[in-house]
Motif scaffolding. Structure first.
Motif, short mmCIF file in Angstrom:
data_model
loop_
_atom_site.label_atom_id
_atom_site.label_comp_id
_atom_site.label_asym_id
_atom_site.label_seq_id
_atom_site.Cartn_x
_atom_site.Cartn_y
_atom_site.Cartn_z
N ALA A 36 16.68 0.62 18.26
CA ALA A 36 17.18 1.96 18.62
C ALA A 36 16.17 3.04 18.25
O ALA A 36 16.10 4.07 18.91
CB ALA A 36 18.52 2.23 17.93
N TYR A 37 15.39 2.82 17.21
CA TYR A 37 14.33 3.74 16.79
C TYR A 37 13.36 2.99 15.90
O TYR A 37 13.68 1.94 15.35
CB TYR A 37 14.89 4.97 16.05
CG TYR A 37 15.79 4.61 14.90
CD1 TYR A 37 15.28 4.36 13.62
CD2 TYR A 37 17.17 4.49 15.08
CE1 TYR A 37 16.12 4.00 12.57
CE2 TYR A 37 18.01 4.13 14.04
CZ TYR A 37 17.48 3.89 12.79
OH TYR A 37 18.29 3.53 11.76
N VAL A 38 12.15 3.50 15.82
CA VAL A 38 11.12 2.95 14.94
C VAL A 38 10.69 4.08 14.02
O VAL A 38 10.44 5.20 14.47
CB VAL A 38 9.92 2.42 15.75
CG1 VAL A 38 8.80 1.95 14.83
CG2 VAL A 38 10.37 1.30 16.69
N ALA A 39 10.63 3.81 12.73
CA ALA A 39 10.31 4.83 11.75
C ALA A 39 9.12 4.41 10.89
O ALA A 39 8.82 3.22 10.76
CB ALA A 39 11.52 5.08 10.86
N HIS A 40 8.48 5.43 10.31
CA HIS A 40 7.34 5.20 9.41
C HIS A 40 7.44 6.17 8.26
O HIS A 40 8.09 7.21 8.37
CB HIS A 40 6.02 5.39 10.16
CG HIS A 40 5.85 4.44 11.30
ND1 HIS A 40 5.48 3.14 11.11
CD2 HIS A 40 6.05 4.60 12.61
CE1 HIS A 40 5.45 2.54 12.28
NE2 HIS A 40 5.79 3.40 13.22
N ASP B 24 0.81 -1.22 0.00
CA ASP B 24 0.00 0.00 0.00
C ASP B 24 0.85 1.27 0.00
O ASP B 24 0.35 2.37 0.22
CB ASP B 24 -0.97 0.01 1.18
CG ASP B 24 -0.28 0.11 2.53
OD1 ASP B 24 0.98 0.13 2.61
OD2 ASP B 24 -1.00 0.18 3.55
N HIS B 25 2.16 1.14 -0.25
CA HIS B 25 3.12 2.24 -0.35
C HIS B 25 3.47 2.87 1.00
O HIS B 25 4.02 3.96 1.05
CB HIS B 25 2.67 3.30 -1.36
CG HIS B 25 2.71 2.77 -2.76
ND1 HIS B 25 3.81 2.89 -3.57
CD2 HIS B 25 1.80 2.06 -3.47
CE1 HIS B 25 3.57 2.30 -4.72
NE2 HIS B 25 2.37 1.78 -4.68
N ARG B 26 3.19 2.17 2.06
CA ARG B 26 3.66 2.61 3.38
C ARG B 26 4.95 1.85 3.66
O ARG B 26 5.19 0.78 3.12
CB ARG B 26 2.63 2.30 4.45
CG ARG B 26 1.36 3.11 4.28
CD ARG B 26 0.36 2.75 5.36
NE ARG B 26 -0.93 3.31 5.08
CZ ARG B 26 -1.36 4.47 5.55
NH1 ARG B 26 -0.59 5.18 6.34
NH2 ARG B 26 -2.55 4.91 5.25
N LEU B 27 5.77 2.44 4.52
CA LEU B 27 6.99 1.75 4.94
C LEU B 27 7.15 1.87 6.43
O LEU B 27 6.61 2.79 7.06
CB LEU B 27 8.22 2.28 4.20
CG LEU B 27 8.71 3.69 4.46
CD1 LEU B 27 9.59 3.78 5.70
CD2 LEU B 27 9.49 4.18 3.27
N SER B 28 7.84 0.92 6.99
CA SER B 28 8.21 0.97 8.40
C SER B 28 9.66 0.51 8.50
O SER B 28 10.17 -0.17 7.62
CB SER B 28 7.30 0.07 9.24
OG SER B 28 7.40 -1.27 8.82
N ALA B 29 10.31 0.95 9.56
CA ALA B 29 11.71 0.58 9.74
C ALA B 29 12.02 0.50 11.23
O ALA B 29 11.41 1.20 12.04
CB ALA B 29 12.63 1.61 9.07
N GLU B 30 12.97 -0.35 11.54
CA GLU B 30 13.49 -0.44 12.90
C GLU B 30 14.99 -0.33 12.84
O GLU B 30 15.64 -0.95 11.99
CB GLU B 30 13.13 -1.79 13.54
CG GLU B 30 11.68 -1.94 13.86
CD GLU B 30 11.38 -3.24 14.60
OE1 GLU B 30 12.25 -4.14 14.63
OE2 GLU B 30 10.28 -3.35 15.14
N GLY B 31 15.53 0.49 13.75
CA GLY B 31 16.97 0.60 13.86
C GLY B 31 17.54 -0.65 14.50
O GLY B 31 16.80 -1.57 14.89
N PRO B 32 18.86 -0.73 14.58
CA PRO B 32 19.51 -1.90 15.18
C PRO B 32 18.94 -2.16 16.58
O PRO B 32 18.59 -1.23 17.30
CB PRO B 32 20.98 -1.50 15.25
CG PRO B 32 21.13 -0.38 14.28
CD PRO B 32 19.80 0.31 14.21
#
Length: 173
Positions: free
Chosen positions: A91-95, A75-83
């Protein structure tokens, strides 16, 4: 104003303008992705899980490197998690959101909170522009990030680059 300072200010203004233009283009492209069925098919090579190596230029001119894992959803969303630390906490959670065209050009917007031991404190926002490899297994991007501290002050543009390798087509962690 000296010629060097004038050139720097002009480049900074161009960079900011380019960033804003990219934001508008991404938003427009995402709107187009919901076009009626006679439209060109959506490109989805980014869909899946990717490991990135992200290099951020630090205030002293050095480089801070982080290795997040990104998930690009259909759906063209992204998520990310740091180490993750020894307890398994990232270390961080991103969207954010992403788009890709049929030539392999990609754009993504991402935001996350900074971390106390990071290169920059505060909320981070970045817009990445890059290109997917011919086989769809790697990509690289360049970005400019901006941070907003709790007192409202901002820093940026901060040069960022990323190299990515696809881990799987799965979109769950």
């Amino acid at each position: 104003m000296s010629e060097t300072r004038s050139t720097t200010v002009t480049r900074t203004r161009r960079t900011l303008l380019a960033s804003l233009t990219v934001s508008a283009a991404i938003a427009g492209a995402l709107t187009l992705s919901a076009a009626p069925s006679g439209a060109a098919p959506a490109t989805d090579s980014l869909v899946g899980t990717w490991d990135l190596t992200v290099s951020v230029t630090t205030p002293d001119g050095g480089t801070a490197v982080t290795t997040p894992r990104f998930v690009f959803a259909p759906d063209h969303r992204l998520s990310a998690e740091g180490p993750k630390d020894s307890d398994g906490v990232p270390a961080y959670v991103a969207h954010g959101f992403w788009n890709e065209d049929d030539r392999g050009d990609i754009a993504m917007y991402i935001s996350h909170n900074g971390r106390p031991d990071g290169a920059y404190l505060g909320a981070v926002q970045a817009e990445h522009i890059g290109h997917l490899s011919r086989h769809g297994t790697r990509f690289s991007t360049h970005a400019y990030a901006f941070t907003t501290q709790q007192d409202g002050t901002t820093q940026g543009p901060i040069p960022v680059s990323a190299q990515a390798v696809k881990v799987s087509d799965a979109t769950t962690r």
